[in-house]
Design an enzyme around this catalytic site. Structure first.
Site, PDB file in Angstrom:
ATOM      1  N   GLU A   1      23.779  -2.069 -37.134  1.00 48.41           N
ATOM      2  CA  GLU A   1      23.298  -1.716 -38.595  1.00 48.41           C
ATOM      3  C   GLU A   1      23.607  -2.745 -39.687  1.00 48.41           C
ATOM      4  O   GLU A   1      23.707  -2.348 -40.799  1.00 48.41           O
ATOM      5  CB  GLU A   1      23.348  -0.386 -39.012  1.00 48.41           C
ATOM      6  CG  GLU A   1      22.986   0.786 -37.828  1.00 48.41           C
ATOM      7  CD  GLU A   1      23.200   1.944 -38.288  1.00 48.41           C
ATOM      8  OE1 GLU A   1      23.432   2.409 -39.528  1.00 48.41           O
ATOM      9  OE2 GLU A   1      23.151   2.827 -37.389  1.00 48.41           O
ATOM     10  N   CYS A   2      23.850  -3.893 -39.501  1.00 48.97           N
ATOM     11  CA  CYS A   2      24.347  -4.888 -40.162  1.00 48.97           C
ATOM     12  C   CYS A   2      23.274  -5.999 -40.764  1.00 48.97           C
ATOM     13  O   CYS A   2      22.345  -6.158 -39.838  1.00 48.97           O
ATOM     14  CB  CYS A   2      25.585  -5.806 -39.553  1.00 48.97           C
ATOM     15  SG  CYS A   2      26.314  -7.121 -40.340  1.00 48.97           S
ATOM     16  N   GLY A   3      23.353  -6.732 -41.643  1.00 53.98           N
ATOM     17  CA  GLY A   3      22.670  -7.616 -42.319  1.00 53.98           C
ATOM     18  C   GLY A   3      22.430  -8.951 -41.181  1.00 53.98           C
ATOM     19  O   GLY A   3      21.532  -9.531 -41.033  1.00 53.98           O
TER      20      GLY A   3
ATOM     21  N   THR B   1      22.881  -8.393 -37.752  1.00 54.17           N
ATOM     22  CA  THR B   1      22.385  -7.852 -36.661  1.00 54.17           C
ATOM     23  C   THR B   1      21.266  -8.897 -36.028  1.00 54.17           C
ATOM     24  O   THR B   1      21.537  -8.886 -34.645  1.00 54.17           O
ATOM     25  CB  THR B   1      22.067  -6.479 -36.768  1.00 54.17           C
ATOM     26  OG1 THR B   1      23.186  -5.711 -37.037  1.00 54.17           O
ATOM     27  CG2 THR B   1      21.679  -5.720 -35.381  1.00 54.17           C
TER      28      THR B   1
END
Length: 160
Positions: free
Chosen positions: A36-38, A40
Protein backbone atom coordinates in the site's frame (compact mmCIF):
# COMPACT_ATOMS: atom_id res chain seq x y z
CA UNK A 1 32.28 -13.73 11.06
CA UNK A 2 29.83 -12.96 8.29
CA UNK A 3 31.40 -12.96 4.87
CA UNK A 4 28.42 -12.76 2.50
CA UNK A 5 24.63 -12.96 2.22
CA UNK A 6 25.11 -16.73 1.89
CA UNK A 7 25.57 -16.90 5.67
CA UNK A 8 21.89 -16.02 6.21
CA UNK A 9 18.50 -17.61 5.83
CA UNK A 10 14.92 -16.32 5.91
CA UNK A 11 11.44 -17.77 5.72
CA UNK A 12 9.83 -17.57 2.30
CA UNK A 13 6.23 -16.41 1.90
CA UNK A 14 5.07 -20.03 2.37
CA UNK A 15 6.88 -20.16 5.74
CA UNK A 16 9.71 -22.46 4.60
CA UNK A 17 13.23 -21.56 5.68
CA UNK A 18 15.45 -20.71 2.70
CA UNK A 19 19.21 -20.40 2.84
CA UNK A 20 20.52 -17.48 0.82
CA UNK A 21 23.30 -19.87 -0.21
CA UNK A 22 20.64 -21.19 -2.61
CA UNK A 23 21.38 -18.05 -4.66
CA UNK A 24 25.15 -18.63 -4.91
CA UNK A 25 26.67 -17.42 -8.20
CA UNK A 26 23.60 -15.24 -8.90
CA UNK A 27 23.32 -11.47 -8.99
CA UNK A 28 20.76 -10.72 -6.28
CA UNK A 29 18.56 -7.66 -5.87
CA UNK A 30 17.02 -7.51 -2.38
CA UNK A 31 14.08 -5.15 -1.83
CA UNK A 32 11.91 -4.37 1.20
CA UNK A 33 8.40 -4.12 -0.20
CA UNK A 34 4.89 -3.02 0.77
CA UNK A 35 1.49 -3.40 -0.87
CA UNK A 36 0.00 0.00 0.00
CA UNK A 37 2.95 2.32 -0.68
CA UNK A 38 3.32 5.06 -3.26
CA UNK A 39 6.26 3.03 -4.58
CA UNK A 40 4.24 -0.22 -4.84
CA UNK A 41 4.01 0.13 -8.67
CA UNK A 42 7.77 -0.62 -8.66
CA UNK A 43 6.71 -4.27 -8.42
CA UNK A 44 5.90 -4.03 -12.15
CA UNK A 45 9.45 -2.96 -13.09
CA UNK A 46 11.04 -5.38 -10.63
CA UNK A 47 9.14 -8.20 -12.34
CA UNK A 48 10.18 -6.82 -15.77
CA UNK A 49 13.85 -6.94 -14.69
CA UNK A 50 13.26 -10.43 -13.33
CA UNK A 51 11.79 -11.65 -16.63
CA UNK A 52 14.49 -9.97 -18.71
CA UNK A 53 17.56 -11.13 -16.78
CA UNK A 54 16.72 -14.22 -14.73
CA UNK A 55 18.11 -16.52 -17.44
CA UNK A 56 21.42 -14.63 -17.17
CA UNK A 57 21.54 -15.08 -13.40
CA UNK A 58 19.54 -12.28 -11.79
CA UNK A 59 17.41 -13.12 -8.77
CA UNK A 60 15.11 -10.58 -7.12
CA UNK A 61 14.08 -11.21 -3.52
CA UNK A 62 11.14 -9.32 -2.04
CA UNK A 63 10.92 -8.82 1.72
CA UNK A 64 7.54 -7.34 2.77
CA UNK A 65 7.79 -4.92 5.69
CA UNK A 66 5.12 -3.09 7.70
CA UNK A 67 7.45 -0.61 9.46
CA UNK A 68 6.75 2.40 7.25
CA UNK A 69 3.28 3.91 7.52
CA UNK A 70 1.75 0.46 8.18
CA UNK A 71 1.63 -0.09 4.42
CA UNK A 72 1.90 -3.89 4.56
CA UNK A 73 -0.93 -5.00 6.85
CA UNK A 74 -1.78 -8.33 5.22
CA UNK A 75 -0.60 -11.82 6.11
CA UNK A 76 1.66 -13.86 3.84
CA UNK A 77 -1.23 -15.25 1.78
CA UNK A 78 -2.73 -11.79 1.21
CA UNK A 79 0.67 -10.34 0.25
CA UNK A 80 1.40 -13.19 -2.14
CA UNK A 81 -2.01 -12.92 -3.82
CA UNK A 82 -1.76 -9.14 -4.10
CA UNK A 83 1.66 -9.31 -5.79
CA UNK A 84 0.63 -12.07 -8.17
CA UNK A 85 -2.75 -10.62 -9.13
CA UNK A 86 -1.74 -6.96 -9.44
CA UNK A 87 1.81 -7.22 -10.76
CA UNK A 88 2.31 -10.79 -11.95
CA UNK A 89 5.20 -11.21 -9.53
CA UNK A 90 7.06 -14.48 -10.04
CA UNK A 91 10.26 -13.68 -8.13
CA UNK A 92 10.65 -15.08 -4.59
CA UNK A 93 8.83 -13.31 -1.77
CA UNK A 94 9.55 -13.80 1.90
CA UNK A 95 7.58 -13.51 5.13
CA UNK A 96 7.01 -10.03 6.52
CA UNK A 97 10.12 -8.79 8.34
CA UNK A 98 11.52 -5.83 10.27
CA UNK A 99 14.35 -3.93 8.57
CA UNK A 100 15.01 -1.56 11.50
CA UNK A 101 14.95 -1.86 15.28
CA UNK A 102 15.60 -4.67 17.73
CA UNK A 103 13.84 -7.31 15.57
CA UNK A 104 15.72 -6.52 12.36
CA UNK A 105 16.17 -9.61 10.20
CA UNK A 106 19.89 -10.49 10.53
CA UNK A 107 20.28 -10.41 6.72
CA UNK A 108 19.12 -6.78 6.76
CA UNK A 109 21.47 -5.86 9.60
CA UNK A 110 24.31 -7.18 7.41
CA UNK A 111 23.08 -5.41 4.26
CA UNK A 112 22.65 -2.07 6.05
CA UNK A 113 26.13 -2.30 7.56
CA UNK A 114 27.76 -3.37 4.28
CA UNK A 115 26.07 -0.82 2.00
CA UNK A 116 25.35 2.29 4.01
CA UNK A 117 22.87 4.91 2.94
CA UNK A 118 23.10 8.68 2.69
CA UNK A 119 25.70 10.22 5.01
CA UNK A 120 26.75 6.76 6.21
CA UNK A 121 23.37 5.95 7.72
CA UNK A 122 22.54 2.28 8.21
CA UNK A 123 18.83 2.88 8.83
CA UNK A 124 16.33 1.94 6.13
CA UNK A 125 14.26 5.06 5.52
CA UNK A 126 11.27 3.66 3.59
CA UNK A 127 9.77 0.83 1.54
CA UNK A 128 11.49 -0.23 -1.69
CA UNK A 129 15.06 0.40 -0.56
CA UNK A 130 17.13 -1.85 -2.82
CA UNK A 131 20.42 -3.70 -2.31
CA UNK A 132 22.38 -5.07 -5.26
CA UNK A 133 24.56 -8.09 -4.44
CA UNK A 134 27.28 -9.57 -6.67
CA UNK A 135 27.75 -13.24 -7.63
CA UNK A 136 30.00 -13.77 -4.60
CA UNK A 137 27.25 -12.65 -2.19
CA UNK A 138 28.75 -9.23 -1.47
CA UNK A 139 26.48 -6.19 -1.23
CA UNK A 140 27.68 -3.76 -3.90
CA UNK A 141 25.27 -0.85 -3.72
CA UNK A 142 22.21 0.51 -1.92
CA UNK A 143 19.51 2.40 -3.81
CA UNK A 144 16.94 4.80 -2.40
CA UNK A 145 13.21 3.98 -2.55
CA UNK A 146 12.81 6.73 -5.15
CA UNK A 147 15.29 5.03 -7.49
CA UNK A 148 13.21 3.29 -10.13
CA UNK A 149 14.13 -0.37 -10.72
CA UNK A 150 14.92 0.24 -14.40
CA UNK A 151 17.57 2.78 -13.33
CA UNK A 152 19.51 -0.19 -11.88
CA UNK A 153 19.72 -1.97 -15.24
CA UNK A 154 23.26 -0.84 -16.12
CA UNK A 155 24.59 -1.77 -12.66
CA UNK A 156 22.89 -5.17 -12.93
CA UNK A 157 24.37 -5.76 -16.39
CA UNK A 158 27.89 -5.00 -15.11
CA UNK A 159 27.51 -7.77 -12.52
CA UNK A 160 25.87 -10.29 -14.87
Amino acid sequence: MTTSIYDFSANNIQGKQVSLADYKDKVVLIVNTASECGFTPQYKDLEALNQKYQAQGLVILGFPCNQFGAQEKGDSQAISQFCELNFGVTFPLFEKIDVNGSNTLPLYAYLKHSAKGLLGSEKIKWNFTKFLVDRQGNPVKRYAPTTKPMALEQDILKLL
